[in-house]
Design a protein around this motif. Structure first.
Motif, PDB file in Angstrom:
ATOM      1  N   CYS A  48       0.645  -1.689   0.055  1.00 23.40           N
ATOM      2  CA  CYS A  48      -0.267  -0.059   0.108  1.00 23.40           C
ATOM      3  C   CYS A  48       0.994   1.148  -0.059  1.00 23.40           C
ATOM      4  CB  CYS A  48      -1.141  -0.124   1.053  1.00 23.40           C
ATOM      5  SG  CYS A  48      -0.343  -0.113   2.654  1.00 23.40           S
ATOM      6  N   PHE A  49       2.053   1.335  -0.893  1.00 22.69           N
ATOM      7  CA  PHE A  49       2.876   2.084  -0.950  1.00 22.69           C
ATOM      8  C   PHE A  49       2.382   3.630  -0.939  1.00 22.69           C
ATOM      9  CE2 PHE A  49       6.743   5.173  -2.301  1.00 22.69           C
ATOM     10  CZ  PHE A  49       7.386   4.096  -1.165  1.00 22.69           C
ATOM     11  N   ASP A  50       2.160   4.902  -0.536  1.00 18.58           N
ATOM     12  CA  ASP A  50       1.621   5.608  -0.907  1.00 18.58           C
ATOM     13  C   ASP A  50       2.107   6.927  -1.327  1.00 18.58           C
ATOM     14  OD1 ASP A  50       1.166   6.218   1.279  1.00 18.58           O
ATOM     15  OD2 ASP A  50      -1.140   5.918   0.781  1.00 18.58           O
ATOM     16  N   GLU A  51       2.334   8.225  -1.212  1.00 20.09           N
ATOM     17  CA  GLU A  51       2.793   9.831  -0.519  1.00 20.09           C
ATOM     18  C   GLU A  51       3.544   9.433   0.710  1.00 20.09           C
ATOM     19  OE1 GLU A  51       1.320  12.982  -2.871  1.00 20.09           O
ATOM     20  OE2 GLU A  51       1.275  12.197  -5.099  1.00 20.09           O
ATOM     21  N   ALA A  52       2.580   8.961   1.085  1.00 22.04           N
ATOM     22  CA  ALA A  52       2.505   9.591   2.803  1.00 22.04           C
ATOM     23  C   ALA A  52       3.013   7.629   2.936  1.00 22.04           C
ATOM     24  CB  ALA A  52       1.007   8.699   3.723  1.00 22.04           C
ATOM     25  N   GLU A  53       3.616   7.386   3.014  1.00 23.95           N
ATOM     26  CA  GLU A  53       4.258   5.642   2.972  1.00 23.95           C
ATOM     27  C   GLU A  53       6.074   6.074   2.291  1.00 23.95           C
ATOM     28  OE1 GLU A  53       5.766   2.033   4.480  1.00 23.95           O
ATOM     29  OE2 GLU A  53       4.366   3.599   5.290  1.00 23.95           O
ATOM     30  N   ASN A  54       5.666   6.369   1.440  1.00 20.04           N
ATOM     31  CA  ASN A  54       7.507   7.569   1.186  1.00 20.04           C
ATOM     32  C   ASN A  54       7.453   8.466   1.722  1.00 20.04           C
ATOM     33  OD1 ASN A  54       9.095   8.494  -1.176  1.00 20.04           O
ATOM     34  ND2 ASN A  54       7.913   8.748  -2.679  1.00 20.04           N
ATOM     35  N   ALA A  55       6.966   9.459   1.801  1.00 26.60           N
ATOM     36  CA  ALA A  55       7.351  10.605   2.696  1.00 26.60           C
ATOM     37  C   ALA A  55       7.798  10.208   4.390  1.00 26.60           C
ATOM     38  CB  ALA A  55       5.991  11.480   3.578  1.00 26.60           C
ATOM     39  N   ARG A  56       6.704   9.122   4.953  1.00 25.92           N
ATOM     40  CA  ARG A  56       7.090   8.442   6.477  1.00 25.92           C
ATOM     41  C   ARG A  56       8.548   7.760   6.335  1.00 25.92           C
ATOM     42  NH1 ARG A  56       7.089   3.340   9.048  1.00 25.92           N
ATOM     43  NH2 ARG A  56       6.978   1.923   6.936  1.00 25.92           N
ATOM     44  N   VAL A  57       8.732   6.620   5.124  1.00 26.06           N
ATOM     45  CA  VAL A  57      10.124   6.250   4.793  1.00 26.06           C
ATOM     46  C   VAL A  57      10.756   7.283   4.853  1.00 26.06           C
ATOM     47  CG1 VAL A  57      10.834   4.352   4.043  1.00 26.06           C
ATOM     48  CG2 VAL A  57       8.997   4.075   4.379  1.00 26.06           C
ATOM     49  N   ARG A  58      10.773   8.058   3.777  1.00 31.90           N
ATOM     50  CA  ARG A  58      12.321   8.560   3.525  1.00 31.90           C
ATOM     51  C   ARG A  58      12.482   9.831   5.028  1.00 31.90           C
ATOM     52  NH1 ARG A  58      13.768  10.704  -1.068  1.00 31.90           N
ATOM     53  NH2 ARG A  58      13.011   9.602  -2.701  1.00 31.90           N
ATOM     54  N   ARG A  59      11.852   9.960   5.500  1.00 31.75           N
ATOM     55  CA  ARG A  59      11.800  11.182   6.754  1.00 31.75           C
ATOM     56  C   ARG A  59      12.449  10.146   8.397  1.00 31.75           C
ATOM     57  NH1 ARG A  59       7.151  12.234   7.898  1.00 31.75           N
ATOM     58  NH2 ARG A  59       6.429  10.469   9.254  1.00 31.75           N
TER      59      ARG A  59
END
Length: 295
Positions: A48-59
């Motif tokens: 369920c990789f979306d913009e929010a998950e992308n931002a979470r992992v990058r952070r």
């Protein structure tokens, strides 16, 4: 080189907690588990990789300063029934890796246990041709761990057709790279350094796991292991508690020009059973490898 570990050994922990602990211990990288739910080895929510998950992992990686070395999803890509679902999830892992700037996705070749090896290799060419093309177009390399996966075959034969240098040469022709793990070579009677030296240019990731030979057990079971529920003649340990000569392995990697991540894969039954015991095992591995793996 950088020293890291595979997060699958801490399925009950959140990626934020794992990353903070790793950074505090001196680790520099993480190979992050990306299995689909409900499997709890899903520290990156690839399905369920979306913009929010992308931002979470990058952070998480920005805040800790760690490197994301690989997204890990080690399943049977040639399974006679589940293979297409596994293939599809590998592609989702590639999409997530590309979005995160992660260079590799790790998986297995696998095997259909009902077919001979040559037929499996032909199937693998048909399966991995499109997967490699998909990954390459997105700037990601597929890396294959040389694990034997005897549990995938009813008679305990190799269930992952990437266990020997002979098979490495075959998979390199498909555009696949090696996630080199010396522990499995020890269990096959192969010298990990002699096997590694000719293929370092095809190594895109390294896993650090050790193998402890259990005295006398092979005299009862033989090389192929027990047919009963008894323990086999070896077990996996964290680096420093087995037979792998880590000084020679790491020196050979340096000599051959490898400059990627060495990722501890913790499957040690002694240092398992709780978060604290797993972390202790990771600490043993760190102290074994830290003076060898220098950035």
């Amino acid at each position: 080189m950088k020293l890291g570990f595979l997060t699958a050994c801490l399925p009950e922990s959140d990626l934020t907690d794992i990353a903070r602990w790793a950074a505090n211990q001196g680790y520099e990288a993480l190979e992050v588990a990306g299995w689909p739910a409900p499997d709890d080895r899903n520290h990156i929510k690839v399905d369920c990789f979306d913009e929010a998950e992308n931002a979470r992992v990058r952070r998480i990686f920005t805040e800790t300063g760690l490197t994301l070395s690989s997204i890990a999803y080690y399943e049977n890509n040639l399974h006679p029934e589940q293979g297409p679902q596994v293939n599809a999830h590998v592609m989702r892992c590639v999409d997530a890796a590309a979005a995160l700037g992660c260079p590799t996705v790790g998986t297995f070749i696998g095997r259909d246990p009902g077919l001979p090896v040559r037929d499996n290799l032909k199937r693998a060419e048909d399966v991995f041709g499109p997967l490699v093309e998909y990954a390459t177009a997105r700037g990601v390399e597929l890396v294959i761990e040389n694990c034997v996966m005897k549990s995938w075959h009813p008679d305990g034969y190799p269930g992952n057709l990437a266990y020997s240098p002979e098979l490495w040469e075959w998979m390199f022709t498909l555009g696949l790279k090696l996630n080199y793990d010396p522990s499995h070579l020890v269990a096959l009677g192969i010298d990990p350094v002699a096997a590694l030296r000719p293929y370092i240019s095809n190594v895109a990731h390294v896993q650090a796991k050790d193998t402890q030979i259990l005295p006398g057990a092979i005299d009862r079971h033989g090389f192929y292991g027990p047919i009963s529920g008894e323990k086999g003649w070896y077990r996996f340990r964290v680096p420093g508690l087995g037979q792998v000569d880590w000084t020679r392995v790491i020196d050979t990697l340096y000599e051959g020009g490898y400059d990627g991540v060495v990722s501890v894969e913790h499957e040690d039954p002694v240092w398992s059973g709780s978060t604290e015991r797993v972390r202790t095992g990771l600490g043993i591995a760190y102290r074994t490898l830290r003076h060898l793996v220098q950035g």
